[in-house]
Design a protein around this motif. Structure first.
Motif, PDB file in Angstrom:
ATOM      1  N   ALA A  15      -6.507  -7.299 -28.552  1.00 37.61           N
ATOM      2  CA  ALA A  15      -7.190  -6.621 -27.444  1.00 37.61           C
ATOM      3  C   ALA A  15      -6.205  -5.805 -26.609  1.00 37.61           C
ATOM      4  O   ALA A  15      -6.488  -4.648 -26.240  1.00 37.61           O
ATOM      5  CB  ALA A  15      -7.918  -7.638 -26.569  1.00 37.61           C
ATOM      6  N   VAL A  16      -5.053  -6.369 -26.312  1.00 33.97           N
ATOM      7  CA  VAL A  16      -4.043  -5.657 -25.517  1.00 33.97           C
ATOM      8  C   VAL A  16      -3.494  -4.473 -26.307  1.00 33.97           C
ATOM      9  O   VAL A  16      -3.348  -3.369 -25.766  1.00 33.97           O
ATOM     10  CB  VAL A  16      -2.918  -6.620 -25.073  1.00 33.97           C
ATOM     11  CG1 VAL A  16      -1.747  -5.862 -24.478  1.00 33.97           C
ATOM     12  CG2 VAL A  16      -3.462  -7.632 -24.078  1.00 33.97           C
ATOM     13  N   TYR A  18      -5.462   2.940 -26.997  1.00 33.79           N
ATOM     14  CA  TYR A  18      -6.419   3.870 -26.399  1.00 33.79           C
ATOM     15  C   TYR A  18      -5.760   4.672 -25.282  1.00 33.79           C
ATOM     16  O   TYR A  18      -5.906   5.894 -25.207  1.00 33.79           O
ATOM     17  CB  TYR A  18      -7.642   3.118 -25.858  1.00 33.79           C
ATOM     18  CG  TYR A  18      -8.657   4.052 -25.243  1.00 33.79           C
ATOM     19  CD1 TYR A  18      -9.548   4.735 -26.051  1.00 33.79           C
ATOM     20  CD2 TYR A  18      -8.698   4.263 -23.866  1.00 33.79           C
ATOM     21  CE1 TYR A  18     -10.472   5.615 -25.503  1.00 33.79           C
ATOM     22  CE2 TYR A  18      -9.609   5.139 -23.316  1.00 33.79           C
ATOM     23  CZ  TYR A  18     -10.490   5.812 -24.131  1.00 33.79           C
ATOM     24  OH  TYR A  18     -11.397   6.690 -23.589  1.00 33.79           O
ATOM     25  N   VAL A  19      -5.031   3.987 -24.396  1.00 29.22           N
ATOM     26  CA  VAL A  19      -4.362   4.683 -23.285  1.00 29.22           C
ATOM     27  C   VAL A  19      -3.280   5.617 -23.822  1.00 29.22           C
ATOM     28  O   VAL A  19      -3.031   6.678 -23.245  1.00 29.22           O
ATOM     29  CB  VAL A  19      -3.798   3.671 -22.262  1.00 29.22           C
ATOM     30  CG1 VAL A  19      -2.945   4.356 -21.216  1.00 29.22           C
ATOM     31  CG2 VAL A  19      -4.936   2.915 -21.590  1.00 29.22           C
ATOM     32  N   LEU A  68      -2.270   3.041 -15.360  1.00 25.68           N
ATOM     33  CA  LEU A  68      -2.626   3.665 -16.636  1.00 25.68           C
ATOM     34  C   LEU A  68      -1.562   4.673 -17.058  1.00 25.68           C
ATOM     35  O   LEU A  68      -1.208   4.760 -18.236  1.00 25.68           O
ATOM     36  CB  LEU A  68      -3.990   4.347 -16.537  1.00 25.68           C
ATOM     37  CG  LEU A  68      -5.203   3.429 -16.520  1.00 25.68           C
ATOM     38  CD1 LEU A  68      -6.471   4.222 -16.260  1.00 25.68           C
ATOM     39  CD2 LEU A  68      -5.317   2.684 -17.834  1.00 25.68           C
ATOM     40  N   SER A  92      -6.029  -1.752 -26.332  1.00 22.25           N
ATOM     41  CA  SER A  92      -6.081  -1.083 -25.028  1.00 22.25           C
ATOM     42  C   SER A  92      -4.911  -0.121 -24.859  1.00 22.25           C
ATOM     43  O   SER A  92      -5.090   1.014 -24.404  1.00 22.25           O
ATOM     44  CB  SER A  92      -6.065  -2.119 -23.895  1.00 22.25           C
ATOM     45  OG  SER A  92      -7.185  -2.953 -23.985  1.00 22.25           O
ATOM     46  N   PHE A  93      -3.720  -0.567 -25.212  1.00 21.38           N
ATOM     47  CA  PHE A  93      -2.549   0.310 -25.116  1.00 21.38           C
ATOM     48  C   PHE A  93      -2.683   1.499 -26.072  1.00 21.38           C
ATOM     49  O   PHE A  93      -2.300   2.620 -25.727  1.00 21.38           O
ATOM     50  CB  PHE A  93      -1.257  -0.460 -25.381  1.00 21.38           C
ATOM     51  CG  PHE A  93      -0.585  -0.948 -24.130  1.00 21.38           C
ATOM     52  CD1 PHE A  93       0.471  -0.249 -23.580  1.00 21.38           C
ATOM     53  CD2 PHE A  93      -1.023  -2.095 -23.497  1.00 21.38           C
ATOM     54  CE1 PHE A  93       1.090  -0.683 -22.412  1.00 21.38           C
ATOM     55  CE2 PHE A  93      -0.424  -2.546 -22.331  1.00 21.38           C
ATOM     56  CZ  PHE A  93       0.636  -1.829 -21.793  1.00 21.38           C
ATOM     57  N   TYR A 116     -10.699   8.883 -17.082  1.00 19.75           N
ATOM     58  CA  TYR A 116     -10.776   7.550 -16.501  1.00 19.75           C
ATOM     59  C   TYR A 116     -11.342   7.665 -15.090  1.00 19.75           C
ATOM     60  O   TYR A 116     -11.179   8.684 -14.426  1.00 19.75           O
ATOM     61  CB  TYR A 116      -9.377   6.907 -16.420  1.00 19.75           C
ATOM     62  CG  TYR A 116      -8.721   6.734 -17.765  1.00 19.75           C
ATOM     63  CD1 TYR A 116      -9.018   5.636 -18.566  1.00 19.75           C
ATOM     64  CD2 TYR A 116      -7.798   7.668 -18.239  1.00 19.75           C
ATOM     65  CE1 TYR A 116      -8.407   5.478 -19.799  1.00 19.75           C
ATOM     66  CE2 TYR A 116      -7.197   7.511 -19.476  1.00 19.75           C
ATOM     67  CZ  TYR A 116      -7.504   6.414 -20.255  1.00 19.75           C
ATOM     68  OH  TYR A 116      -6.908   6.251 -21.478  1.00 19.75           O
TER      69      TYR A 116
END
Length: 144
Positions: free
Chosen positions: A28-29, A35-36, A66, A32-33, A47
């Motif tokens: 998950a982390v 995607y960012v 972010l 997320s990274f 965002y």
């Protein structure tokens, strides 16, 4: 028959089952990274804006997080620190704690995160000082 030093299939399955939660959290982390990293927070419209910044013009302790994550994902540590130094410390703390969690879990030992109250209060106080300083005229270098 299993060799004498080889783990039993039950032990291997038990270890894999114990590591499922840490692996899921890492996925998950990492997602997320990723995607960012792919969707640049420096470009408007991708965002939502910080509600505190939008309503008051004040930077919260998370403002720039972010941008910081984007810079870390691209290997630019200096830009990440300039965007939000406490966030970078948080990423590093997560990496260390996650690694300790995985090692202990793989060895069949429990992992319990129980920081002393003084550490929690100190971290909160540092975030408060960071937030106040970044919103003063002489703290402009802390703006994201």
């Amino acid at each position: 028959m299993h060799p004498v030093n080889a783990p039993s299939p039950h032990a291997v399955h038990g270890r894999a089952a114990r590591l499922a939660v840490p692996a899921g959290l890492l996925a998950a982390v990492a997602g997320s990274f990723a995607y960012v990293a792919a969707v640049d927070p420096n470009e408007p419209g991708h965002y939502p804006v910080c509600p505190l910044l939008h309503l008051t013009g004040l930077y919260c302790p998370g403002c720039g997080g972010l941008r910081s994550a984007h810079a870390v994902a691209h290997g630019d540590l200096l830009t990440a620190l300039q965007a939000n130094a406490p966030a970078v410390l948080g990423y590093a703390a997560f990496a260390v704690l996650w690694t300790v969690w995985v090692v202990r879990t793989a060895r069949g030992r429990p992992f319990r995160l129980d920081p002393p109250p003084a550490l929690v209060w100190s971290a909160g106080a540092l975030l408060l000082v960071f937030t106040v300083v970044r919103n003063t005229p002489f703290g402009g270098w802390l703006h994201p």
